[in-house]
Design a protein around this motif. Structure first.
Motif, PDB file in Angstrom:
ATOM      1  N   LYS A  41       7.866  24.594   7.427  1.00 26.04           N
ATOM      2  CA  LYS A  41       7.183  24.949   8.710  1.00 26.04           C
ATOM      3  C   LYS A  41       8.366  25.192   9.698  1.00 26.04           C
ATOM      4  O   LYS A  41       8.037  24.932  11.040  1.00 26.04           O
ATOM      5  N   ASP A  42       9.409  25.821   9.289  1.00 24.11           N
ATOM      6  CA  ASP A  42      10.545  26.065  10.239  1.00 24.11           C
ATOM      7  C   ASP A  42      10.235  27.626  10.848  1.00 24.11           C
ATOM      8  O   ASP A  42      10.801  28.589  10.138  1.00 24.11           O
ATOM      9  N   THR A  43       9.337  27.741  11.708  1.00 20.90           N
ATOM     10  CA  THR A  43       8.769  29.317  11.752  1.00 20.90           C
ATOM     11  C   THR A  43       9.894  30.018  12.591  1.00 20.90           C
ATOM     12  O   THR A  43       9.849  30.996  12.645  1.00 20.90           O
ATOM     13  N   GLY A  44      10.689  29.279  13.611  1.00 24.18           N
ATOM     14  CA  GLY A  44      11.925  29.932  14.073  1.00 24.18           C
ATOM     15  C   GLY A  44      12.979  30.827  13.255  1.00 24.18           C
ATOM     16  O   GLY A  44      13.206  31.895  13.213  1.00 24.18           O
ATOM     17  N   TYR A  45      13.125  30.233  11.983  1.00 26.86           N
ATOM     18  CA  TYR A  45      13.972  30.817  10.974  1.00 26.86           C
ATOM     19  C   TYR A  45      13.323  31.963  10.382  1.00 26.86           C
ATOM     20  O   TYR A  45      13.752  33.009  10.294  1.00 26.86           O
ATOM     21  N   ILE A  46      11.992  31.677  10.048  1.00 23.87           N
ATOM     22  CA  ILE A  46      11.166  32.921   9.425  1.00 23.87           C
ATOM     23  C   ILE A  46      11.155  34.047  10.405  1.00 23.87           C
ATOM     24  O   ILE A  46      11.369  35.325  10.217  1.00 23.87           O
ATOM     25  N   HIS A  47      11.207  33.751  11.812  1.00 24.16           N
ATOM     26  CA  HIS A  47      10.835  34.891  12.642  1.00 24.16           C
ATOM     27  C   HIS A  47      12.219  35.701  12.737  1.00 24.16           C
ATOM     28  O   HIS A  47      12.398  36.562  12.957  1.00 24.16           O
ATOM     29  N   ARG A  48      13.299  34.836  12.996  1.00 25.53           N
ATOM     30  CA  ARG A  48      14.627  35.434  13.190  1.00 25.53           C
ATOM     31  C   ARG A  48      15.323  36.023  12.077  1.00 25.53           C
ATOM     32  O   ARG A  48      16.116  36.965  12.158  1.00 25.53           O
ATOM     33  N   THR A  49      14.722  35.879  10.811  1.00 20.75           N
ATOM     34  CA  THR A  49      15.112  36.602   9.652  1.00 20.75           C
ATOM     35  C   THR A  49      14.472  37.680   9.342  1.00 20.75           C
ATOM     36  O   THR A  49      14.466  38.533   8.413  1.00 20.75           O
ATOM     37  N   TYR A  50      13.519  38.033  10.323  1.00 19.03           N
ATOM     38  CA  TYR A  50      12.557  39.513  10.139  1.00 19.03           C
ATOM     39  C   TYR A  50      13.618  40.507  10.651  1.00 19.03           C
ATOM     40  O   TYR A  50      14.465  40.186  11.743  1.00 19.03           O
ATOM     41  N   ALA A  51      13.721  41.823  10.048  1.00 17.77           N
ATOM     42  CA  ALA A  51      14.395  42.665  10.513  1.00 17.77           C
ATOM     43  C   ALA A  51      13.900  42.900  12.247  1.00 17.77           C
ATOM     44  O   ALA A  51      12.736  42.797  12.639  1.00 17.77           O
ATOM     45  N   GLN A  52      14.721  43.469  13.197  1.00 15.88           N
ATOM     46  CA  GLN A  52      14.429  43.464  14.534  1.00 15.88           C
ATOM     47  C   GLN A  52      13.274  44.290  14.898  1.00 15.88           C
ATOM     48  O   GLN A  52      12.581  43.915  15.667  1.00 15.88           O
ATOM     49  N   SER A  53      13.019  45.316  14.043  1.00 19.75           N
ATOM     50  CA  SER A  53      11.880  46.172  14.464  1.00 19.75           C
ATOM     51  C   SER A  53      10.641  45.526  13.801  1.00 19.75           C
ATOM     52  O   SER A  53       9.756  46.014  14.277  1.00 19.75           O
ATOM     53  N   LYS A  54      10.856  44.487  13.255  1.00 15.97           N
ATOM     54  CA  LYS A  54       9.540  43.858  12.752  1.00 15.97           C
ATOM     55  C   LYS A  54       9.022  42.837  13.666  1.00 15.97           C
ATOM     56  O   LYS A  54       8.009  42.171  13.149  1.00 15.97           O
ATOM     57  N   ARG A  55       9.870  42.140  14.641  1.00 13.22           N
ATOM     58  CA  ARG A  55       9.858  40.781  15.026  1.00 13.22           C
ATOM     59  C   ARG A  55       8.648  40.898  15.905  1.00 13.22           C
ATOM     60  O   ARG A  55       7.899  39.906  16.377  1.00 13.22           O
ATOM     61  N   ALA A  56       8.421  41.977  16.816  1.00 11.06           N
ATOM     62  CA  ALA A  56       7.189  42.037  17.666  1.00 11.06           C
ATOM     63  C   ALA A  56       5.982  41.907  17.153  1.00 11.06           C
ATOM     64  O   ALA A  56       5.056  41.156  17.368  1.00 11.06           O
ATOM     65  N   GLU A  57       5.663  42.668  15.847  1.00 11.27           N
ATOM     66  CA  GLU A  57       4.352  42.630  15.010  1.00 11.27           C
ATOM     67  C   GLU A  57       4.280  41.307  14.447  1.00 11.27           C
ATOM     68  O   GLU A  57       3.136  40.845  14.010  1.00 11.27           O
ATOM     69  N   ASN A  58       5.469  40.450  14.039  1.00 13.24           N
ATOM     70  CA  ASN A  58       5.312  39.075  13.389  1.00 13.24           C
ATOM     71  C   ASN A  58       5.861  38.264  14.341  1.00 13.24           C
ATOM     72  O   ASN A  58       6.752  37.508  14.321  1.00 13.24           O
ATOM     73  N   SER A  59       4.759  37.696  15.462  1.00 15.91           N
ATOM     74  CA  SER A  59       5.253  36.717  16.384  1.00 15.91           C
ATOM     75  C   SER A  59       5.344  35.356  15.848  1.00 15.91           C
ATOM     76  O   SER A  59       4.919  35.339  14.819  1.00 15.91           O
ATOM     77  N   GLU A  60       6.281  34.496  16.384  1.00 16.41           N
ATOM     78  CA  GLU A  60       6.365  33.298  16.034  1.00 16.41           C
ATOM     79  C   GLU A  60       4.815  32.462  16.045  1.00 16.41           C
ATOM     80  O   GLU A  60       4.734  31.764  15.065  1.00 16.41           O
TER      81      GLU A  60
END
Ligand SMILES: [Zn+2]
Ligand SMILES: [Zn+2]
Length: 151
Positions: A41-60
């Protein structure tokens, strides 16, 4: 043993990536470490390994909301391939949401960005959901009954 099912020690597999001590050399390593991060449940890692263009739509917050309810119990990497711009990893990740067992079958697409592998998007294949009864074998393949294991 590592969460990702590699049968290697977590410290020699996904943990150094999640801890930021090493960078994955391949999309498969990144995919495995993202799976392990879901287990932790390390959601920070999951979020920062999204491509930059996908981070907004996949919020932490939305990653957390999903990870809260999902207990991951198995990963099977089916095949890896690549094109000039992307690497692809097809896998099945199984998780429990209460007594419902869901297998997510996806072919994920990864790209290099800032000199690192990142998750771009994926094609999902339909997979049936299964209700697990208390006396069924646990889907984590521990060999125990569900009620004595993840139930
Ligand atoms: Zn691993
Ligand atoms: Zn279990």
């Amino acid at each position: 043993m590592c969460y990702c099912g590699s049968e290697r020690e977590a410290q020699a597999c996904c943990l150094p990536f999640i801890a930021g001590q090493k960078q994955p050399d391949s999309a498969e390593q990144l995919m495995r470490s993202r799976y392990s991060a879901y287990c932790l449940k390390d959601t920070g890692y999951i979020h920062r390994t999204y491509a930059q263009s996908k981070r907004a739509e996949n919020s932490e917050a939305s990653i957390s909301a999903f990870a809260e309810h999902a207990t991951f119990v198995g990963l099977e990497v089916i095949q890896c391939s690549e094109s000039p711009e992307h690497q692809f990893v097809e896998f099945k990740a199984t998780y429990l949401d209460g007594s419902t067992c869901i297998t997510m079958h996806e072919r994920s697409r990864f790209l290099r960005e800032d000199d690192q592998w990142r998750y771009l998007d994926g094609e999902l294949f339909a997979c049936p959901e299964k209700k697990i009864s208390r006396n069924d074998p646990c889907p984590c393949q521990s060999g125990k009954k569900f009620k004595k294991c993840h139930g």
